[in-house]
Write a protein that holds these residues in place. Structure first.
Motif, PDB file in Angstrom:
ATOM      1  N   VAL A  78       3.284  -4.200  12.866  1.00  0.00           N
ATOM      2  CA  VAL A  78       4.273  -3.938  11.819  1.00  0.00           C
ATOM      3  C   VAL A  78       5.224  -5.114  11.669  1.00  0.00           C
ATOM      4  O   VAL A  78       5.514  -5.566  10.546  1.00  0.00           O
ATOM      5  CB  VAL A  78       5.064  -2.645  12.130  1.00  0.00           C
ATOM      6  N   ILE A  79       5.708  -5.634  12.792  1.00  0.00           N
ATOM      7  CA  ILE A  79       6.649  -6.761  12.737  1.00  0.00           C
ATOM      8  C   ILE A  79       5.981  -8.005  12.165  1.00  0.00           C
ATOM      9  O   ILE A  79       6.613  -8.814  11.470  1.00  0.00           O
ATOM     10  CB  ILE A  79       7.215  -7.038  14.145  1.00  0.00           C
ATOM     11  N   GLY A  80       4.700  -8.161  12.409  1.00  0.00           N
ATOM     12  CA  GLY A  80       3.987  -9.315  11.868  1.00  0.00           C
ATOM     13  C   GLY A  80       3.659  -9.183  10.397  1.00  0.00           C
ATOM     14  O   GLY A  80       3.661 -10.181   9.661  1.00  0.00           O
ATOM     15  N   ALA A  81       3.400  -7.958   9.936  1.00  0.00           N
ATOM     16  CA  ALA A  81       2.953  -7.760   8.552  1.00  0.00           C
ATOM     17  C   ALA A  81       4.075  -7.428   7.585  1.00  0.00           C
ATOM     18  O   ALA A  81       3.980  -7.757   6.394  1.00  0.00           O
ATOM     19  CB  ALA A  81       1.899  -6.649   8.508  1.00  0.00           C
ATOM     20  N   ALA A  82       5.133  -6.761   8.038  1.00  0.00           N
ATOM     21  CA  ALA A  82       6.211  -6.337   7.132  1.00  0.00           C
ATOM     22  C   ALA A  82       6.872  -7.510   6.408  1.00  0.00           C
ATOM     23  O   ALA A  82       7.081  -7.435   5.181  1.00  0.00           O
ATOM     24  CB  ALA A  82       7.244  -5.506   7.886  1.00  0.00           C
ATOM     25  N   PRO A  83       7.225  -8.614   7.092  1.00  0.00           N
ATOM     26  CA  PRO A  83       7.807  -9.755   6.354  1.00  0.00           C
ATOM     27  C   PRO A  83       6.840 -10.348   5.338  1.00  0.00           C
ATOM     28  O   PRO A  83       7.253 -10.760   4.249  1.00  0.00           O
ATOM     29  CB  PRO A  83       8.120 -10.760   7.468  1.00  0.00           C
ATOM     30  N   PHE A  84       5.567 -10.383   5.688  1.00  0.00           N
ATOM     31  CA  PHE A  84       4.542 -10.884   4.763  1.00  0.00           C
ATOM     32  C   PHE A  84       4.486 -10.013   3.508  1.00  0.00           C
ATOM     33  O   PHE A  84       4.486 -10.517   2.379  1.00  0.00           O
ATOM     34  CB  PHE A  84       3.193 -10.898   5.481  1.00  0.00           C
ATOM     35  N   PHE A  85       4.469  -8.703   3.704  1.00  0.00           N
ATOM     36  CA  PHE A  85       4.432  -7.784   2.569  1.00  0.00           C
ATOM     37  C   PHE A  85       5.716  -7.863   1.756  1.00  0.00           C
ATOM     38  O   PHE A  85       5.692  -7.776   0.515  1.00  0.00           O
ATOM     39  CB  PHE A  85       4.200  -6.358   3.059  1.00  0.00           C
ATOM     40  N   ALA A  86       6.856  -8.046   2.428  1.00  0.00           N
ATOM     41  CA  ALA A  86       8.132  -8.140   1.727  1.00  0.00           C
ATOM     42  C   ALA A  86       8.143  -9.319   0.751  1.00  0.00           C
ATOM     43  O   ALA A  86       8.661  -9.217  -0.368  1.00  0.00           O
ATOM     44  CB  ALA A  86       9.275  -8.283   2.731  1.00  0.00           C
ATOM     45  N   ARG A  87       7.567 -10.439   1.166  1.00  0.00           N
ATOM     46  CA  ARG A  87       7.481 -11.599   0.269  1.00  0.00           C
ATOM     47  C   ARG A  87       6.588 -11.304  -0.935  1.00  0.00           C
ATOM     48  O   ARG A  87       6.873 -11.734  -2.057  1.00  0.00           O
ATOM     49  CB  ARG A  87       6.955 -12.810   1.023  1.00  0.00           C
ATOM     50  N   LEU A  88       5.498 -10.570  -0.710  1.00  0.00           N
ATOM     51  CA  LEU A  88       4.631 -10.205  -1.818  1.00  0.00           C
ATOM     52  C   LEU A  88       5.350  -9.272  -2.790  1.00  0.00           C
ATOM     53  O   LEU A  88       5.181  -9.389  -4.012  1.00  0.00           O
ATOM     54  CB  LEU A  88       3.363  -9.532  -1.287  1.00  0.00           C
TER      55      LEU A  88
END
Length: 222
Positions: free
Chosen positions: A102-112
């Motif tokens: 979650v910590i690795g993917a949430a920032p990535f998704f937030a940028r999208l």
């Protein structure tokens, strides 16, 4: 054929690994969306603000998001072992892998999410503002509906990325197909297990991508 003997594959263990991968993927995807969507909205709103204090907050959050996105996932998993133990009581297995996923993917998704919201027609937003809509109303009734195809595409990209993350988590005992591929395929030289694991992961990614593309096309036509 090619010296392969698939009769030696423990299919019960392959099924268990597939189920574990789906558990990690489903749980982490849900929490990633729950955290990443509001974070992306905040980044979009604060990035457009002209207030110095808000712009400062945006710079800080944006910097943190960029740091988390820049750390390779396998390193992030190891660095978050104490955090995972504190949150879920373990750092291995399906449960212990969810926090770093979650910590690795949430920032990535937030940028999208932020990128998708920026692509909404400015005229539509100004029309809503002209009718006296509040920020919350603009977000809920204008931005999110207008950005729906882009958001769905972002979710698809994120979930597919999470598939690769779950495989990498096998390096540190995360379970799932990645763990089987490493323990049997790499460490014990059972290439049949490696091949089956790869095929299952490819099939999973293809299914997720096709389902996501179909949803995007469906909402784009509306």
């Amino acid at each position: 054929m090619f010296g392969l003997d698939f009769s030696a594959v423990d299919w019960d263990e392959m099924i268990t690994g597939t189920v574990d991968t789906l558990k990690m993927l489903g749980s982490s995807a849900i929490f990633t969306i729950i955290l990443g969507l509001p974070l992306g909205i905040v980044l979009y709103l604060w990035g457009r603000s002209q207030l110095p204090f808000v712009k400062g907050l945006y710079a800080v959050i944006s910097f943190i998001v960029n740091i988390l996105r820049s750390v390779p996932f396998i390193i992030l998993v190891i660095a978050l072992i104490p955090f995972s133990r504190a949150v879920v009581g373990t750092s291995i297995g399906v449960l212990g892998t969810i926090p770093p996923l979650v910590i690795g993917a949430a920032p990535f998704f937030a940028r999208l999410v932020e990128t998708s919201l920026r692509e909404v027609d400015r005229g539509v937003i100004e029309a809503a503002q002209g009718m006296g809509a509040s920020t919350t109303q603009i977000v809920m009734r204008v931005l999110l509906p207008e950005a729906r195809p882009g958001l769905l595409a972002g979710i698809t990209i994120t979930v597919v990325t999470l598939v690769s993350y779950t495989a990498m988590s096998g390096m540190v005992g995360g379970g799932g197909l990645g763990d089987l591929a490493i323990r049997y395929g790499y460490q014990r030289y059972e290439k049949e297990v490696m091949i089956v694991s790869i095929i299952l992961l490819v099939v999973l990614v293809q299914f997720l991508q096709m389902a996501g593309d179909r949803l995007v096309r469906h909402f784009t036509r509306k």
